[in-house]
Design a protein around this motif. Sequence first.
Motif, PDB file in Angstrom:
ATOM      1  N   MET B   1       0.781  -1.151  -0.014  1.00  0.00           N
ATOM      2  CA  MET B   1      -0.109  -0.029   0.179  1.00  0.00           C
ATOM      3  C   MET B   1       0.926   1.298  -0.065  1.00  0.00           C
ATOM      4  SD  MET B   1      -3.525   0.685  -0.016  1.00  0.00           S
ATOM      5  CE  MET B   1      -4.605   0.521   1.064  1.00  0.00           C
ATOM      6  N   LYS B   2       2.152   1.268   0.009  1.00  0.00           N
ATOM      7  CA  LYS B   2       2.919   2.323  -0.360  1.00  0.00           C
ATOM      8  C   LYS B   2       3.995   2.052  -1.610  1.00  0.00           C
ATOM      9  CE  LYS B   2       6.042   1.040   3.113  1.00  0.00           C
ATOM     10  NZ  LYS B   2       7.257   1.211   4.123  1.00  0.00           N
ATOM     11  N   PRO B   3       3.396   2.283  -2.752  1.00  0.00           N
ATOM     12  CA  PRO B   3       4.098   2.278  -3.887  1.00  0.00           C
ATOM     13  C   PRO B   3       5.200   2.992  -4.020  1.00  0.00           C
ATOM     14  CG  PRO B   3       2.090   3.515  -4.488  1.00  0.00           C
ATOM     15  CD  PRO B   3       2.113   3.155  -2.696  1.00  0.00           C
ATOM     16  N   THR B   4       6.230   2.590  -4.779  1.00  0.00           N
ATOM     17  CA  THR B   4       7.489   3.418  -4.687  1.00  0.00           C
ATOM     18  C   THR B   4       6.970   4.560  -6.005  1.00  0.00           C
ATOM     19  OG1 THR B   4       8.183   2.229  -6.816  1.00  0.00           O
ATOM     20  CG2 THR B   4       9.005   1.672  -4.505  1.00  0.00           C
ATOM     21  N   ASP B   5       8.083   5.515  -6.520  1.00  0.00           N
ATOM     22  CA  ASP B   5       7.880   6.547  -7.606  1.00  0.00           C
ATOM     23  C   ASP B   5       7.351   5.880  -8.679  1.00  0.00           C
ATOM     24  OD1 ASP B   5       8.324   8.194  -5.517  1.00  0.00           O
ATOM     25  OD2 ASP B   5      10.027   9.074  -6.406  1.00  0.00           O
ATOM     26  N   GLU B   9       3.604   6.030 -10.743  1.00  0.00           N
ATOM     27  CA  GLU B   9       3.640   6.297 -12.169  1.00  0.00           C
ATOM     28  C   GLU B   9       2.620   5.513 -12.991  1.00  0.00           C
ATOM     29  OE1 GLU B   9       6.886   8.835 -14.530  1.00  0.00           O
ATOM     30  OE2 GLU B   9       7.534   6.987 -13.704  1.00  0.00           O
ATOM     31  N   ILE B  10       2.968   4.265 -12.803  1.00  0.00           N
ATOM     32  CA  ILE B  10       2.093   3.307 -13.370  1.00  0.00           C
ATOM     33  C   ILE B  10       0.595   3.314 -12.929  1.00  0.00           C
ATOM     34  CG2 ILE B  10       1.951   0.867 -13.655  1.00  0.00           C
ATOM     35  CD1 ILE B  10       4.658   0.472 -13.908  1.00  0.00           C
ATOM     36  N   LEU B  11       0.758   3.289 -11.537  1.00  0.00           N
ATOM     37  CA  LEU B  11      -0.837   3.334 -10.954  1.00  0.00           C
ATOM     38  C   LEU B  11      -1.701   4.402 -11.525  1.00  0.00           C
ATOM     39  CD1 LEU B  11      -0.042   2.439  -7.278  1.00  0.00           C
ATOM     40  CD2 LEU B  11      -1.572   1.060  -8.952  1.00  0.00           C
ATOM     41  N   TYR B  64      -3.650  -5.764 -16.810  1.00  0.00           N
ATOM     42  CA  TYR B  64      -3.415  -5.473 -15.104  1.00  0.00           C
ATOM     43  C   TYR B  64      -4.485  -4.642 -14.770  1.00  0.00           C
ATOM     44  CZ  TYR B  64       0.983  -7.847 -15.495  1.00  0.00           C
ATOM     45  OH  TYR B  64       1.969  -8.699 -15.532  1.00  0.00           O
ATOM     46  N   THR B  65      -4.811  -4.570 -13.464  1.00  0.00           N
ATOM     47  CA  THR B  65      -5.693  -3.648 -12.862  1.00  0.00           C
ATOM     48  C   THR B  65      -5.453  -3.246 -11.468  1.00  0.00           C
ATOM     49  OG1 THR B  65      -7.521  -5.059 -14.209  1.00  0.00           O
ATOM     50  CG2 THR B  65      -8.354  -3.770 -12.279  1.00  0.00           C
ATOM     51  N   ALA B  66      -5.588  -1.807 -11.197  1.00  0.00           N
ATOM     52  CA  ALA B  66      -5.013  -1.491  -9.917  1.00  0.00           C
ATOM     53  C   ALA B  66      -6.010  -2.099  -8.907  1.00  0.00           C
ATOM     54  CB  ALA B  66      -5.219   0.173  -9.988  1.00  0.00           C
ATOM     55  N   GLN B  67      -5.334  -2.627  -7.847  1.00  0.00           N
ATOM     56  CA  GLN B  67      -6.088  -3.073  -6.791  1.00  0.00           C
ATOM     57  C   GLN B  67      -5.941  -2.182  -5.392  1.00  0.00           C
ATOM     58  OE1 GLN B  67      -7.690  -6.138  -6.115  1.00  0.00           O
ATOM     59  NE2 GLN B  67      -7.705  -5.668  -8.226  1.00  0.00           N
ATOM     60  N   VAL B  68      -5.614  -1.138  -5.678  1.00  0.00           N
ATOM     61  CA  VAL B  68      -5.613   0.018  -4.649  1.00  0.00           C
ATOM     62  C   VAL B  68      -6.111   1.168  -5.166  1.00  0.00           C
ATOM     63  CG1 VAL B  68      -3.590  -0.856  -3.182  1.00  0.00           C
ATOM     64  CG2 VAL B  68      -3.226   0.791  -5.297  1.00  0.00           C
TER      65      VAL B  68
END
Lengths: 123, 123
Positions: B1-5, B9-11, B64-68
């Motif tokens: 739940m804490k994505p990198t930079d 961008e991808i999210l 791919y689908t965002a899960q957050v």
Amino acid sequence: MKPTDAELEILQVLWENGPSSVRVVNDTLNESREVGYTTTLKLLQIMHDKGLVSRNTESRSHIYTAQVSQENVQKDLLNKFLDLAFQGSASKLVMQLLGNERTSPSELDEIKAIIQEIENKQS
Amino acid sequence: MKPTDAELEILQVLWENGPSSVRVVNDTLNESREVGYTTTLKLLQIMHDKGLVSRNTESRSHIYTAQVSQENVQKDLLNKFLDLAFQGSASKLVMQLLGNERTSPSELDEIKAIIQEIENKQS
DNA sequence: TTGTATCTACGAAGCATTTCGTATTAATAC
DNA sequence: GTATTAATACGAAATGCTTCGTAGATACAA
């Protein structure tokens, strides 16, 4: 002019305390988390190389001073964060910020005052 | 739940475009900067391991689908940033934000509306 | 003067993130 | 069927940040 997280922590200490020795910085950091003395020393040396701090080496324990202002650094970090996380939309950011329960009524009042001020300036 | 930079961008792409293939994500990223295809692929695979995205592997090109949710991630990042750079003070952050010339009058209006709303709720 | 404490310097390990190259597999066209 | 194109898998290099260990120098006390 864009400190890393660990560097920012140290800058906060220097902004708060004013010019300080490694010992003082390290002790202050250790109030919130455990950090080794040489870790803090090394970071201050790196920051000196980068120009983020200056140092006085007259006495044996060197005294470090922030060479970047809190305001400038905050502005820089905020702009980067705004672009990265909120695609540059200040209002979206504020919406998240105020939507959080973490913002107290008194802070809300302060924020209203800030907006007032800006509008007064603009008119 | 804490994505990198790079993950963030991808999210952003997935939030904007909805479920997408690696190809689409990579093409979109390449509109703003150069990224290799396998780099994007690898990142999506890592994000899948972390649970940040799900994927449908029925067709050859996986989707791919965002899960957050964008909101949750932004809230998370903002809280961390607030603590790190502004010692948790929302009003100081807003002061910096609005003191910048980057905030347009229309955004200022939106922000005022947000504050109105919150105050209405509270009373 | 000898030992102890404290400081700086600095190399390097440890980690996380990002990027890429290569191998392999699957689809498509001829 | 064979060649070409395009996809996934995955190891590993490259980079940047953080942390620590060790060596060497200096002050100070007994």
